[in-house]
Design a protein around this motif. Structure first.
Motif, PDB file in Angstrom:
ATOM      1  N   PRO A   1      -1.953  -3.524   8.608  1.00  0.00           N
ATOM      2  CA  PRO A   1      -1.443  -2.043   8.316  1.00  0.00           C
ATOM      3  C   PRO A   1      -0.441  -2.160   6.998  1.00  0.00           C
ATOM      4  O   PRO A   1      -0.323  -1.185   6.373  1.00  0.00           O
ATOM      5  CB  PRO A   1      -0.703  -1.878   9.608  1.00  0.00           C
ATOM      6  N   VAL A   2       0.488  -3.245   7.046  1.00  0.00           N
ATOM      7  CA  VAL A   2       1.693  -3.456   5.821  1.00  0.00           C
ATOM      8  C   VAL A   2       0.827  -3.459   4.681  1.00  0.00           C
ATOM      9  O   VAL A   2       1.211  -2.845   3.409  1.00  0.00           O
ATOM     10  CB  VAL A   2       2.377  -4.305   6.256  1.00  0.00           C
ATOM     11  N   SER A   3      -0.134  -4.105   4.608  1.00  0.00           N
ATOM     12  CA  SER A   3      -1.165  -4.378   3.268  1.00  0.00           C
ATOM     13  C   SER A   3      -1.599  -3.031   2.863  1.00  0.00           C
ATOM     14  O   SER A   3      -1.697  -2.952   1.777  1.00  0.00           O
ATOM     15  CB  SER A   3      -2.216  -5.593   3.674  1.00  0.00           C
ATOM     16  N   LYS A   4      -2.179  -2.442   3.738  1.00  0.00           N
ATOM     17  CA  LYS A   4      -2.978  -1.146   3.512  1.00  0.00           C
ATOM     18  C   LYS A   4      -1.720   0.062   2.980  1.00  0.00           C
ATOM     19  O   LYS A   4      -1.904   0.666   2.095  1.00  0.00           O
ATOM     20  CB  LYS A   4      -3.447  -0.448   4.625  1.00  0.00           C
ATOM     21  N   MET A   5      -0.686   0.011   3.707  1.00  0.00           N
ATOM     22  CA  MET A   5       0.468   0.696   3.397  1.00  0.00           C
ATOM     23  C   MET A   5       0.927   0.634   1.775  1.00  0.00           C
ATOM     24  O   MET A   5       1.010   1.357   1.159  1.00  0.00           O
ATOM     25  CB  MET A   5       1.707   0.613   4.234  1.00  0.00           C
ATOM     26  N   ILE A   6       0.752  -0.671   1.317  1.00  0.00           N
ATOM     27  CA  ILE A   6       1.385  -1.039   0.145  1.00  0.00           C
ATOM     28  C   ILE A   6       0.101  -0.831  -1.102  1.00  0.00           C
ATOM     29  O   ILE A   6       0.514  -0.027  -1.780  1.00  0.00           O
ATOM     30  CB  ILE A   6       1.644  -2.559  -0.121  1.00  0.00           C
ATOM     31  N   GLN A   7      -1.002  -1.148  -0.543  1.00  0.00           N
ATOM     32  CA  GLN A   7      -2.196  -0.859  -1.482  1.00  0.00           C
ATOM     33  C   GLN A   7      -2.626   0.768  -1.703  1.00  0.00           C
ATOM     34  O   GLN A   7      -2.880   1.018  -2.833  1.00  0.00           O
ATOM     35  CB  GLN A   7      -3.530  -1.644  -1.152  1.00  0.00           C
ATOM     36  N   GLN A   8      -2.623   1.277  -0.610  1.00  0.00           N
ATOM     37  CA  GLN A   8      -2.752   2.793  -0.744  1.00  0.00           C
ATOM     38  C   GLN A   8      -1.661   3.811  -0.981  1.00  0.00           C
ATOM     39  O   GLN A   8      -1.592   4.875  -0.945  1.00  0.00           O
ATOM     40  CB  GLN A   8      -3.594   3.245   0.544  1.00  0.00           C
ATOM     41  N   ASP A   9      -0.240   2.988  -1.077  1.00  0.00           N
ATOM     42  CA  ASP A   9       0.934   3.587  -1.117  1.00  0.00           C
ATOM     43  C   ASP A   9       1.242   5.097  -0.348  1.00  0.00           C
ATOM     44  O   ASP A   9       1.329   6.041  -0.529  1.00  0.00           O
ATOM     45  CB  ASP A   9       0.980   4.359  -2.560  1.00  0.00           C
ATOM     46  N   TRP A  10       1.297   4.462   1.144  1.00  0.00           N
ATOM     47  CA  TRP A  10       1.436   5.693   2.259  1.00  0.00           C
ATOM     48  C   TRP A  10       2.691   6.175   2.074  1.00  0.00           C
ATOM     49  O   TRP A  10       2.721   7.462   2.175  1.00  0.00           O
ATOM     50  CB  TRP A  10       1.432   4.696   3.299  1.00  0.00           C
ATOM     51  N   LEU A  11       3.667   5.293   1.706  1.00  0.00           N
ATOM     52  CA  LEU A  11       5.260   6.050   1.655  1.00  0.00           C
ATOM     53  C   LEU A  11       5.337   7.152   0.652  1.00  0.00           C
ATOM     54  O   LEU A  11       5.859   8.123   1.073  1.00  0.00           O
ATOM     55  CB  LEU A  11       6.261   4.970   1.443  1.00  0.00           C
ATOM     56  N   SER A  12       4.713   7.101  -0.376  1.00  0.00           N
ATOM     57  CA  SER A  12       4.528   8.061  -1.361  1.00  0.00           C
ATOM     58  C   SER A  12       4.072   9.261  -1.060  1.00  0.00           C
ATOM     59  O   SER A  12       4.221  10.354  -1.288  1.00  0.00           O
ATOM     60  CB  SER A  12       4.314   7.562  -2.916  1.00  0.00           C
ATOM     61  N   SER A  13       2.616   9.191  -0.303  1.00  0.00           N
ATOM     62  CA  SER A  13       1.850  10.160   0.187  1.00  0.00           C
ATOM     63  C   SER A  13       2.576  11.089   1.212  1.00  0.00           C
ATOM     64  O   SER A  13       2.162  12.279   1.534  1.00  0.00           O
ATOM     65  CB  SER A  13       0.581   9.668   0.613  1.00  0.00           C
ATOM     66  N   TYR A  14       3.660  10.613   1.878  1.00  0.00           N
ATOM     67  CA  TYR A  14       4.248  11.126   2.954  1.00  0.00           C
ATOM     68  C   TYR A  14       5.004  12.554   2.298  1.00  0.00           C
ATOM     69  O   TYR A  14       5.169  13.538   2.959  1.00  0.00           O
ATOM     70  CB  TYR A  14       5.364  10.341   3.603  1.00  0.00           C
ATOM     71  N   ALA A  15       5.517  12.349   1.082  1.00  0.00           N
ATOM     72  CA  ALA A  15       5.937  13.446   0.264  1.00  0.00           C
ATOM     73  C   ALA A  15       5.354  14.781   0.122  1.00  0.00           C
ATOM     74  O   ALA A  15       5.593  15.913  -0.125  1.00  0.00           O
ATOM     75  CB  ALA A  15       6.573  13.096  -0.865  1.00  0.00           C
ATOM     76  N   GLU A  16       3.944  14.405   0.018  1.00  0.00           N
ATOM     77  CA  GLU A  16       3.056  15.695  -0.233  1.00  0.00           C
ATOM     78  C   GLU A  16       2.671  16.412   0.958  1.00  0.00           C
ATOM     79  O   GLU A  16       1.792  15.903   1.803  1.00  0.00           O
ATOM     80  CB  GLU A  16       1.557  15.332  -0.853  1.00  0.00           C
ATOM     81  N   THR A  17       2.930  17.661   1.229  1.00  0.00           N
ATOM     82  CA  THR A  17       2.689  18.451   2.395  1.00  0.00           C
ATOM     83  C   THR A  17       1.166  18.406   2.582  1.00  0.00           C
ATOM     84  O   THR A  17       0.611  18.240   3.651  1.00  0.00           O
ATOM     85  CB  THR A  17       3.325  19.903   2.214  1.00  0.00           C
ATOM     86  N   SER A  18       0.448  18.468   1.667  1.00  0.00           N
ATOM     87  CA  SER A  18      -1.122  18.544   1.721  1.00  0.00           C
ATOM     88  C   SER A  18      -1.928  17.199   2.412  1.00  0.00           C
ATOM     89  O   SER A  18      -2.865  17.252   2.881  1.00  0.00           O
ATOM     90  CB  SER A  18      -1.784  18.819   0.359  1.00  0.00           C
ATOM     91  N   GLN A  19      -0.722  16.121   2.211  1.00  0.00           N
ATOM     92  CA  GLN A  19      -1.564  14.858   2.467  1.00  0.00           C
ATOM     93  C   GLN A  19      -1.057  14.608   4.278  1.00  0.00           C
ATOM     94  O   GLN A  19      -1.819  13.734   4.838  1.00  0.00           O
ATOM     95  CB  GLN A  19      -0.890  13.802   1.965  1.00  0.00           C
TER      96      GLN A  19
END
Length: 197
Positions: free
Chosen positions: A122-140
């Motif tokens: 999960p942490v590897s995916k979080m980094i590779q797919q940049d989950w944390l930045s995607s949280y800011a986008e309402t549409s995501q």
């Protein structure tokens, strides 16, 4: 709270950031001598979750969800509250969000070999797919919620919860904005007491 919030409350070191996420992957009681540099972060994670899950404002937010989805309220609201934290980041931190995320990814990536096996992917995916930045986008957020739902054994009741989130956006945002400063105060008290165990 979800990944972003737990990283926010960690100290800015690899061990603290890793340990503050590890609380979701390390179960059961921890002995007093369990990895002394990691134990405080895991215990802080647990204290944050316990405070959040029993707080009247969190329970109020959970009660806004439809009865069929309340069973998943913790998961849904954790993600939604990370969204609001992203959107209002400047209220709570002097460090720009993109810098905070980049720094966090660097520290977590550097120490991935020390993570429990269940945490590594999960942490590897979080980094590779940049989950944390995607949280800011309402549409995501609806997409993220559906992705989480599909990992459940019976996803049907949680699927579509993003539409409910959008319909309750303002109310849940107000719940978050009233709750988060109280959580910050609680974490400050815990750190001052230095007895998370």
């Amino acid at each position: 709270m979800n990944y972003l919030a737990h990283l926010y409350f960690a100290e800015p070191t690899s061990e603290s950031m890793m340990a503050n996420l590890m609380g979701d992957y390390v179960k059961g009681p921890l002995s007093a001598d369990w990895y002394p540099t990691l134990r405080p972060g895991v215990m802080l994670h647990r204290k944050i979750d316990a405070f959040t899950d029993s707080h009247p404002l969190f329970l109020q937010a959970a009660a806004r969800l439809s009865p069929a989805r309340r069973r998943f309220a913790g998961v849904i609201l954790d993600i939604c509250f990370d969204h609001y934290l992203s959107r209002h980041w400047d209220r709570y931190s002097d460090q720009p969000l993109d810098q905070f995320i980049s720094h966090g990814y660097q520290l977590l990536g550097r120490y991935s070999g020390f993570m429990p096996e269940s945490m590594r992917l999960p942490v590897s995916k979080m980094i590779q797919q940049d989950w944390l930045s995607s949280y800011a986008e309402t549409s995501q957020i609806p997409l993220i919620l559906d992705r989480v739902a599909r990992r459940l054994r019976r996803p049907d009741r949680m699927l579509g919860s993003g539409e409910e989130f959008l319909g309750l956006y303002v109310e849940l945002e107000q719940d978050f904005l009233r709750f988060f400063p109280q959580l910050m105060d609680q974490v400050d008290r815990l750190k001052a007491e230095d007895r998370w165990g």
